[in-house]
Design an enzyme around this catalytic site. Structure first.
Site, PDB file in Angstrom:
ATOM      1  N   HIS A  79      -8.166   2.393   1.662  1.00 39.27           N
ATOM      2  CA  HIS A  79      -9.084   2.364   2.782  1.00 39.27           C
ATOM      3  C   HIS A  79      -8.304   2.192   4.083  1.00 39.27           C
ATOM      4  O   HIS A  79      -7.512   1.248   4.215  1.00 39.27           O
ATOM      5  CB  HIS A  79     -10.071   1.197   2.650  1.00 39.27           C
ATOM      6  N   TYR A 113      -7.521 -11.528   4.054  1.00 39.55           N
ATOM      7  CA  TYR A 113      -7.046 -10.755   5.202  1.00 39.55           C
ATOM      8  C   TYR A 113      -7.818 -11.131   6.469  1.00 39.55           C
ATOM      9  O   TYR A 113      -9.015 -11.386   6.447  1.00 39.55           O
ATOM     10  CB  TYR A 113      -7.131  -9.251   4.952  1.00 39.55           C
TER      11      TYR A 113
END
Length: 470
Positions: A73, A136
């Site tokens: 992605h 993240y």
């Protein structure tokens, strides 16, 4: 594999531009371990170009089983990837427009390692230990309307050597159906917005940057910079740079009540709105300033560090704009003098007077250098593409300072007319019979051009001739 303790904080560049690997200090004992996962001051001072990317959201993906595989992605924001527990094999593919499209980098990450993933680089991973917590930071809020780019995990052209074969692990149907590289639409760069696109500098910027889907040229009719709706007029997180070429430049009219209002609206209120948007969204703001921020009494050339001391309304509004823009973390202020661009300008006026047999009176007690809009546009592009240090730059043509009188005589000479037809007068003499208000002018408009310190462009006969003959 056990987490590595005792490493020093180091950063390593990868073959993918902007993709940076970090070795993190992890301190442990029999009770467990501790680390600073993201420490802004330390990490942005490593010497590698690790940006102060301004995270706004922290996400965690917990994975029960070994072999959990996700990706590839590419998202329209930056990510800082690490693991809190466990270990992953990570694979990153550059899916941005450019020469490195399709470049691949792989590595393993445990709690003592992290990686900064720039916008448009495809991100994927496979867990190598059970109970892996993949975490993240991102510098934009997730949005269903944002533009994403995807790549199939099994694409043969990038040839990722997955530790656990993809046909033996669980992958979502969505990830399985992502396109091969040949069918991927690359992610374009962040947008550049140019305001004041119909002005002399705006036209020069259009010629310099060209027409691309990611460059937006806005006129006042397209985008009202003084509107209270400006913060929501665009999805500003999609923009990387704003070049503000819009300004009020009617120096004498600014001394009238109506002109003062318009000057402050365009040169201060609008600039303040753009500055807030730039600061809030991590945008680089490029602002074009003027020699009028100084009073012209200094002996010698003005440096970017000299204190501002404007004389009239126009200069006051430009000085206020400079002060506002300097508060934006990512800013370029280009200080210019005696701007000459496509359209009506002093050089063309003198050439027209010469051809029509008119003998002008021209001011001879103001000293400076010309600045061509084409050179301003080229300088802006150079600063952005070279990622030069943010701050204030003097931008004028190089060469000895001259007066308006000197320039007029040179135009007459270049057009085959007698320069003696030009008469030099003082500023007071020139404006003695003015019908309306006259703004005070700096007598010294010379901006210092140091070796390698400030951006400058040479002024030669060919440059002046472009505007004389156009």
């Amino acid at each position: 594999m056990a987490t590595a303790f005792g490493k020093t904080l180091t950063t390593t560049e990868t073959p993918i531009p902007g993709l940076i690997v970090l070795d993190l200090p992890v301190h442990g004992d029999s009770r467990g371990w501790f680390k600073e996962n993201w420490q802004r001051e330390k990490m942005t001072a490593t010497g590698i170009d690790l940006p102060d990317f301004g995270p706004v959201q922290n996400n965690i993906s917990f994975n029960d089983a070994v072999g959990t595989t996700r990706g590839i992605h590419a998202e329209p924001w930056d990510k800082y990837v690490s693991v809190a527990t466990g270990r992953i094999f990570g694979a990153w593919v550059d899916l941005r427009e450019g020469d490195t499209f399709g470049a691949v980098y792989t590595t393993e990450i445990d709690p003592s390692k992290a990686i900064f993933v720039p916008r448009g680089v495809g991100n994927s991973y496979q867990t190598l230990e059970p109970d892996t917590a993949y975490t993240y930071l991102v510098n934009d809020h997730w949005s269903p309307t944002a533009t994403y780019t995807f790549l199939n995990l099994a694409d043969e052209t990038v040839g990722i050597d997955w530790p656990i074969p993809l046909d033996t692990v669980e992958i979502s149907d969505k990830d399985k159906n992502h396109p091969r590289l040949v069918d991927v639409v690359p992610m374009p760069p962040k947008k550049i917005l140019v305001t004041g696109a119909n002005g002399q500098l705006g036209r020069a910027l259009r010629a310099e940057f060209g027409d691309h889907p990611w460059i937006e040229y806005a006129t006042r009719g397209d985008l009202d910079l003084t509107s209270p709706d400006l913060p929501t007029a665009r999805r500003w997180r999609d923009y990387g740079t704003i070049i503000n070429a819009a300004a009020y430049t009617k120096v004498d009219t600014a001394e009238t009540p109506e002109g003062r209002t318009h000057a402050w609206a365009a040169n201060v209120t609008a600039v303040a709105a753009l500055a807030r948007i730039a600061a809030d969204n991590g945008i680089t703001l490029v602002h074009v300033s003027s020699d009028y921020v100084f009073d012209g009494t200094k002996e010698g050339a003005y440096t970017p560090e000299d204190p501002l001391c404007p004389l009239g309304v126009y200069g006051q509004t430009k000085a206020a704009g400079d002060a506002i823009v300097s508060s934006v973390p990512r800013h370029y202020i280009l200080r210019t003098s005696w701007v000459i661009g496509d359209g009506n300008n002093f050089v063309r006026t003198m050439a027209s007077l010469a051809e029509r047999g008119i003998n002008p009176r021209v001011v001879n007690d103001q000293t400076g250098r010309l600045t061509f809009t084409t050179d301003i546009a080229t300088t802006i592009r150079t600063l952005l593409e070279s990622r030069a240090a943010y701050g204030v730059y003097n931008v004028t043509s190089a060469g000895d300072p001259v007066s308006w009188y000197d320039i007029a005589r040179e135009v007459y000479r270049m057009t085959g007319h007698d320069p003696a037809r030009v008469t030099g007068v003082t500023t007071e003499e020139y404006f003695a019979d003015a019908a309306g208000p006259v703004a005070p002018r700096p007598r010294n408009s010379v901006l210092e051009l140091g070796d390698g310190t400030y951006v400058c462009a040479p002024l030669g006969p060919d440059r002046l001739r472009e505007y004389v003959t156009a």
